[in-house]
Design an enzyme around this catalytic site. Structure first.
Site, PDB file in Angstrom:
ATOM      1  N   ALA A   1      22.433   0.333   8.226  1.00  0.00           N
ATOM      2  CA  ALA A   1      21.816   0.164   6.909  1.00  0.00           C
ATOM      3  C   ALA A   1      21.070   1.400   6.432  1.00  0.00           C
ATOM      4  CB  ALA A   1      20.873  -1.046   6.926  1.00  0.00           C
TER       5      ALA A   1
ATOM      6  N   TYR B   1      21.434  -1.309  -0.528  1.00  0.00           N
ATOM      7  CA  TYR B   1      20.221  -1.593  -1.299  1.00  0.00           C
ATOM      8  C   TYR B   1      19.837  -0.329  -2.071  1.00  0.00           C
ATOM      9  CZ  TYR B   1      15.577  -3.539  -2.234  1.00  0.00           C
ATOM     10  OH  TYR B   1      14.450  -4.016  -2.858  1.00  0.00           O
TER      11      TYR B   1
ATOM     12  N   GLY C   1      17.502   1.688  -2.559  1.00  0.00           N
ATOM     13  CA  GLY C   1      16.774   2.814  -1.980  1.00  0.00           C
ATOM     14  C   GLY C   1      17.490   3.529  -0.850  1.00  0.00           C
ATOM     15  N   LYS C   2      18.673   3.082  -0.467  1.00  0.00           N
ATOM     16  CA  LYS C   2      19.402   3.721   0.633  1.00  0.00           C
ATOM     17  C   LYS C   2      19.961   5.078   0.198  1.00  0.00           C
ATOM     18  CE  LYS C   2      18.926  -0.070   3.064  1.00  0.00           C
ATOM     19  NZ  LYS C   2      17.905  -0.167   4.127  1.00  0.00           N
ATOM     20  N   ASN C   3      20.395   5.879   1.180  1.00  0.00           N
ATOM     21  CA  ASN C   3      21.020   7.171   0.855  1.00  0.00           C
ATOM     22  C   ASN C   3      22.206   6.977  -0.079  1.00  0.00           C
ATOM     23  OD1 ASN C   3      19.306   7.705   3.076  1.00  0.00           O
ATOM     24  ND2 ASN C   3      20.489   9.521   3.595  1.00  0.00           N
TER      25      ASN C   3
END
EC number: 2.6.1.-
Length: 380
Positions: free
Chosen positions: A158, A186, A188-190
């Site tokens: 994740a 999500y 905010g992920k890379n």
């Protein structure tokens, strides 16, 4: 100066033309569930990873639960995972009806392979390593343990889109090193969507097809109303797939920028007493720096004071995580949890602080943040 921990608005502005075009094209074609957008992204993300295939699902937690179900582990299985992770990792194990075995972490925040060995029992059927903060686990050692003990491996990726581990002297993307890999997109992920989204990756095509069926009400892919099993509804929608496909093209460049910012942080913060910087990556692609997490080797009160001081100086930060999994009531009171001593994970819970990192952070922001931290240390 006002520095956000995460700046999704700036990210959108940087890619606005391409993203708007992809979204409006989806609206025009009414390709909302399934369809070409999802198919294209699944192929492109699998190619990025070097995996044989990928299945888009509703979110990262669903990815873990669907993967666990597809593996069809024995009913009384014990699954080993780290105490230093977000609750979704263990939540998926428990919601799938298995026993969760929590073990401690090593000095790199990741699951300690010696602790895995010590936790093995006759009921152990799988290991769930979590590639935390953008840092890849030592998958060679985990693979060796799994092979020696006939265990499955479910990778929680994740926070590690693009991180690599060395397997048989070759770099490989996490997500298709074990039996199956699970990703969250999500925001905010890379690699983040503009809502919830996730994916499952593997080199086992038959296993992926089972995941696809489970995620779509148990439908047989060749016969829409021939439900071969009771599944669930967890599908990657067309708009999110279109957004992810645009952003995927820039993921490697974005990860490289994160490495540069992390290098600047480490360079500057290493000169400040009382601040412990994260371990250096073992090789260039080992870490994609989803988070840059420092340690303040004292009490949680000192860490919280620094966080407040940074906030008062316009710098947003995060704590990942304020409790180890073994310290959460819903877990330590759960009869299906087996808790091994986790002193390092508990230490991280009271001493770590995540600094802003991402495309919105440049050298001037790093300079300012480090100067504010230095000022705090000089006066406290």
């Amino acid at each position: 100066m006002n520095i956000k921990f995460l700046d999704l608005a700036k990210e959108y502005q940087d890619l606005k033309t391409e993203l708007d075009s992809a979204i409006f094209k989806t609206l025009k074609n009414s390709s909302f569930v399934g369809g070409k957008n999802v198919e294209d992204f699944e192929v492109n993300f699998a190619n990025f990873l070097g995996a044989r295939g990928c299945v888009g699902v509703g979110n990262g937690t669903d990815a873990l639960e669907i993967a666990l179900r597809a593996l069809n582990l024995p009913k009384d299985s014990e699954i080993i995972l780290p105490a230093n992770s977000f609750i979704a990792s263990i939540e998926a194990v428990l919601n799938s009806g298995y026993k969760a075995v929590l073990v401690d972490c090593a000095d790199d925040f990741l699951i300690d392979t010696d602790c895995i060995k010590n936790a093995l029992t006759s009921k152990t059927t799988a290991i769930l390593p979590v590639h935390l903060y953008g840092r890849a686990c030592n998958m060679q050692k985990i693979l060796d343990i799994a092979h020696e003990n006939h265990l499955k491996i479910i990778e929680d990726c994740a926070q590690a889109h693009g991180a690599k581990s060395i397997i048989n002297e070759k770099l490989r993307n996490v997500g298709h090193i074990g039996d199956i890999g699970c990703f969250s997109f999500y925001p905010g992920k890379n690699l983040g969507a503009y809502g919830d989204a996730g994916a499952i990756s593997s080199n086992d095509i038959e296993l992926l097809e089972k995941c696809r069926s489970i995620a779509n009400h148990g439908v047989n892919t060749k016969d829409r109303y021939n439900h071969r099993l009771l599944g669930r509804n967890s599908r990657l929608d067309g708009i999110q797939a279109a957004i992810l496909d645009v952003k995927l093209k820039y993921l490697s460049t974005s990860n490289q920028h994160r490495r540069y910012i992390a290098h600047l942080y480490t360079q500057k913060l290493s000169e400040i007493p009382y601040i412990i910087t994260p371990p250096s990556p073992l090789y260039e692609d080992h870490c994609v720096w989803h988070l840059y997490t420092i340690m303040i080797p004292s009490t949680s009160e000192k860490r919280n004071q620094l966080q407040e001081y940074l906030q008062n100086n316009g710098i947003s930060t995060g704590i990942h995580y304020p409790k180890s999994l073994s310290q959460i009531k819903a877990i330590y009171e759960n009869p299906n949890c087996i808790l091994h001593p986790s002193p390092k994970a508990e230490q991280y819970a009271q001493s770590t602080l995540s600094l802003p990192i991402g495309n919105h952070i440049e050298e001037k922001e790093v300079d300012y943040i480090c100067k504010v931290i230095e000022r705090f240390c000089e006066t406290n």
